[in-house]
Scaffold this active site. Structure first.
Site, PDB file in Angstrom:
ATOM      1  N   TYR A 143       0.862  -1.186   0.000  1.00  0.00           N
ATOM      2  CA  TYR A 143       0.000   0.000   0.000  1.00  0.00           C
ATOM      3  C   TYR A 143       0.897   1.233   0.000  1.00  0.00           C
ATOM      4  O   TYR A 143       1.865   1.312   0.757  1.00  0.00           O
ATOM      5  CB  TYR A 143      -0.888  -0.004   1.253  1.00  0.00           C
ATOM      6  CG  TYR A 143      -1.767   1.219   1.386  1.00  0.00           C
ATOM      7  CD1 TYR A 143      -2.831   1.449   0.512  1.00  0.00           C
ATOM      8  CD2 TYR A 143      -1.545   2.154   2.406  1.00  0.00           C
ATOM      9  CE1 TYR A 143      -3.648   2.565   0.647  1.00  0.00           C
ATOM     10  CE2 TYR A 143      -2.359   3.270   2.550  1.00  0.00           C
ATOM     11  CZ  TYR A 143      -3.408   3.467   1.671  1.00  0.00           C
ATOM     12  OH  TYR A 143      -4.218   4.572   1.800  1.00  0.00           O
ATOM     13  N   ASP A 238       9.362   3.042  -0.654  1.00  0.00           N
ATOM     14  CA  ASP A 238       8.345   3.694   0.166  1.00  0.00           C
ATOM     15  C   ASP A 238       8.641   3.348   1.622  1.00  0.00           C
ATOM     16  O   ASP A 238       8.304   2.273   2.113  1.00  0.00           O
ATOM     17  CB  ASP A 238       6.950   3.220  -0.247  1.00  0.00           C
ATOM     18  CG  ASP A 238       5.861   3.880   0.598  1.00  0.00           C
ATOM     19  OD1 ASP A 238       6.204   4.658   1.513  1.00  0.00           O
ATOM     20  OD2 ASP A 238       4.671   3.616   0.331  1.00  0.00           O
ATOM     21  N   LYS A 266       4.785   9.251   8.702  1.00  0.00           N
ATOM     22  CA  LYS A 266       4.622   8.670  10.039  1.00  0.00           C
ATOM     23  C   LYS A 266       5.622   9.225  11.076  1.00  0.00           C
ATOM     24  O   LYS A 266       5.434  10.318  11.567  1.00  0.00           O
ATOM     25  CB  LYS A 266       4.656   7.149   9.961  1.00  0.00           C
ATOM     26  CG  LYS A 266       3.490   6.591   9.096  1.00  0.00           C
ATOM     27  CD  LYS A 266       3.330   5.093   9.230  1.00  0.00           C
ATOM     28  CE  LYS A 266       2.410   4.500   8.185  1.00  0.00           C
ATOM     29  NZ  LYS A 266       1.012   4.494   8.526  1.00  0.00           N
TER      30      LYS A 266
HETATM   31  P1  KE4 Z   1      -0.874   8.452   4.531  1.00  0.00           P
HETATM   32  O1  KE4 Z   1      -1.340   9.145   3.307  1.00  0.00           O
HETATM   33  O2  KE4 Z   1      -1.955   7.613   5.151  1.00  0.00           O
HETATM   34  O3  KE4 Z   1      -0.173   9.375   5.458  1.00  0.00           O
HETATM   35  O4  KE4 Z   1       0.295   7.438   4.069  1.00  0.00           O
HETATM   36  C1  KE4 Z   1       0.068   6.506   3.086  1.00  0.00           C
HETATM   37  C2  KE4 Z   1       1.033   5.362   3.185  1.00  0.00           C
HETATM   38  C3  KE4 Z   1       2.033   5.253   2.239  1.00  0.00           C
HETATM   39  N1  KE4 Z   1       2.941   4.267   2.288  1.00  0.00           N
HETATM   40  C4  KE4 Z   1       2.919   3.338   3.264  1.00  0.00           C
HETATM   41  C5  KE4 Z   1       3.956   2.274   3.272  1.00  0.00           C
HETATM   42  C6  KE4 Z   1       1.940   3.391   4.262  1.00  0.00           C
HETATM   43  O5  KE4 Z   1       1.940   2.455   5.217  1.00  0.00           O
HETATM   44  C7  KE4 Z   1       0.966   4.416   4.235  1.00  0.00           C
HETATM   45  C8  KE4 Z   1      -0.161   4.504   5.253  1.00  0.00           C
HETATM   46  N2  KE4 Z   1      -0.393   3.403   6.103  1.00  0.00           N
HETATM   47  C9  KE4 Z   1      -1.704   3.175   6.672  1.00  0.00           C
HETATM   48  C10 KE4 Z   1      -1.709   2.004   7.677  1.00  0.00           C
HETATM   49  N3  KE4 Z   1      -1.243   0.813   7.209  1.00  0.00           N
HETATM   50  C11 KE4 Z   1      -2.224   4.407   7.389  1.00  0.00           C
HETATM   51  C12 KE4 Z   1      -3.483   4.261   8.173  1.00  0.00           C
HETATM   52  C13 KE4 Z   1      -4.738   4.664   7.435  1.00  0.00           C
HETATM   53  O6  KE4 Z   1      -4.853   4.419   6.225  1.00  0.00           O
HETATM   54  O7  KE4 Z   1      -5.604   5.230   8.110  1.00  0.00           O
END
Ligand code: KE4
Length: 427
Positions: A143, A238, A266
């Protein structure tokens, strides 16, 4: 009697789709009512009913020093008292950019944004602008946020709800994304042999944390680097999740792999909205206002978010931080595995740095297919039993878990003891 959580959830569903502002919060895959949190301190969070939980989600990764660390809170208060935002450069942003470049040697230049999604979306656009090519390669179950071209066979919430590819993404856009199997070096080689000259970028989670936790095979990482170099494609690691989580130098330092571009989020925001992308100078110089690839953000480099991030990045540089963090994660996974074994339950677990994976399966999965064959119902039962016992795990079998430096050996031991009771009564 309806709980405050239930009341809040019912009201929320009237005005917020699904009652939540991000689908993974909805408890849909594990069932039940999502917790509404009112506060956090150190390793603990309290829900709307005042019940305390030991937190292994940590806001999905950012809270690596625990909730409300006094130094982070103080930095935020100080920054807020000086102005909440200017939409103009500040010295604090320079400090953050310099620190990121110092900690991650693959960063020659970096740009700050507000979310991981923005970082990955822009990294893709930049790679396309730099190479003049359109195709991107990603891996099933990874993701990278919710921009159109990346929501194809994605992990995290997309996987949790059984819709790895989103409606609303035009087929023409999705057709530019090639999806391959994680950890399959031969598959990657074949794809490059077939269409190497079309590929602008390969984007990958260097440790996959959005389909539970999958560690990379060394030959997979080697193939990623050598094939991208051979065919002139941009390798995007990523590290939104793994950055400052797996080690101080992220997964790239842990495994010794040099990306062309990196995305971060994060931990670097300390819990506030800050993220970044950066990498090779010749690529980053293609960005506006220097180059023709446009990207912008009113709130980018927000001073309060940068202050939270800087305070967090200072704390994680303290001597012994990662030894302690990874020791705690190991204590947890080894404790849980030993307990399950004692009670003859098909379960295994692993950790890397401060992140961990729990699997109701005989062996550790190494791919999306392996994760899908774990016993999801068993996870859901375990999740709810742990929740009742005051332990908050990610509400999905397809997410990695996180420990913080605020957890103590005693917290972990109590968590393992709670699990042991659950496993002892397991039928
Ligand atoms: P955000 O746009 O949610 O800040 O980041 C996206 C993203 C990009 N790349 C990786 C590897 C990530 O894990 C994420 C976001 N992770 C999720 C949880 N697995 C965030 C939680 C959510 O979607 O509410």
């Amino acid at each position: 009697m309806t709980s405050h959580n239930q009341q809040l959830f019912e009201l929320s569903q009237k005005v917020i789709p699904g009652g939540v502002n991000s689908p993974v919060r909805a408890f849909r895959s594990v069932g039940g009512t999502p917790l509404f949190f009112q506060r956090g301190l150190g390793a603990y969070v309290w829900d709307a009913d005042g019940k305390r939980y030991t937190d292994y989600v940590g806001s999905w990764g950012p809270m690596i020093v625990g909730h409300c660390h006094p130094e982070v809170v103080k930095a935020v208060q100080d920054a807020a008292s000086m102005g909440l935002g200017f939409g103009a450069p500040t010295a604090a942003e320079l400090g953050m950019a310099e620190l990121l470049c110092k900690l991650l040697p693959s960063l020659e230049m970096v740009r700050l944004v507000s979310s991981g999604t923005e970082a990955t979306m822009t990294a893709i656009r930049l790679a396309r602008g730099y190479t003049g090519r359109s195709r991107i390669v990603k891996f099933e179950g990874c993701y990278h946020g919710h921009s159109d071209g990346l929501l194809v066979k994605a992990g995290s919430g997309a996987l949790t709800f059984g819709q790895p590819s989103s409606s609303g993404v035009p087929a023409e856009i999705a057709a530019l994304t090639t999806v391959l199997d994680y950890n399959d070096a031969a598959g990657l080689e074949k794809a490059f042999a077939e269409m190497g000259k079309e590929i602008a970028a390969v984007i990958v989670e260097p440790v996959a944390g959005n389909m539970n936790l999958i560690v990379p095979k060394p030959e997979f990482l080697q193939a990623l680097r050598s094939l991208c170099s051979k065919y002139g494609a941009v390798l995007i690691l990523d590290e939104v999740m793994t950055g400052f989580r797996v080690s101080l130098q992220g997964a790239q330092g842990y495994y010794g792999i040099k990306p062309d571009l990196v995305t971060l989020g994060k931990v670097m925001g300390g819990g506030l909205p800050a993220a970044a992308f950066g990498g090779r100078r010749d690529i980053m110089q293609c960005l506006a206002p220097l180059g023709a690839v446009y990207q912008a953000g009113n709130l980018s480099g927000n001073p309060v978010a940068v202050a939270a991030g800087m305070a967090t990045l200072k704390l994680i540089q303290e001597k012994g931080f990662y030894e302690n963090l990874s020791g705690l994660a190991r204590q947890l996974t080894e404790g849980l595995s030993a307990s399950a074994k004692r009670h003859h339950i098909q379960f295994c677990a692993q950790s890397i740095g401060g992140m961990f994976g729990l699997y109701f399966s005989k062996e550790l999965p190494t791919s999306y297919a392996g994760v899908m064959s774990c016993d999801k119902e068993a996870f859901n039962r375990f999740f709810h039993a742990m929740l009742d016992a005051g332990i908050y795990l990610a509400p999905s079998a397809f997410e990695a878990g996180f420990v913080s430096a605020a957890h103590t050996g005693a917290d972990i031991a109590a968590t393992v003891a709670a699990a042991d009771k659950i496993f002892a009564a397991w039928k």
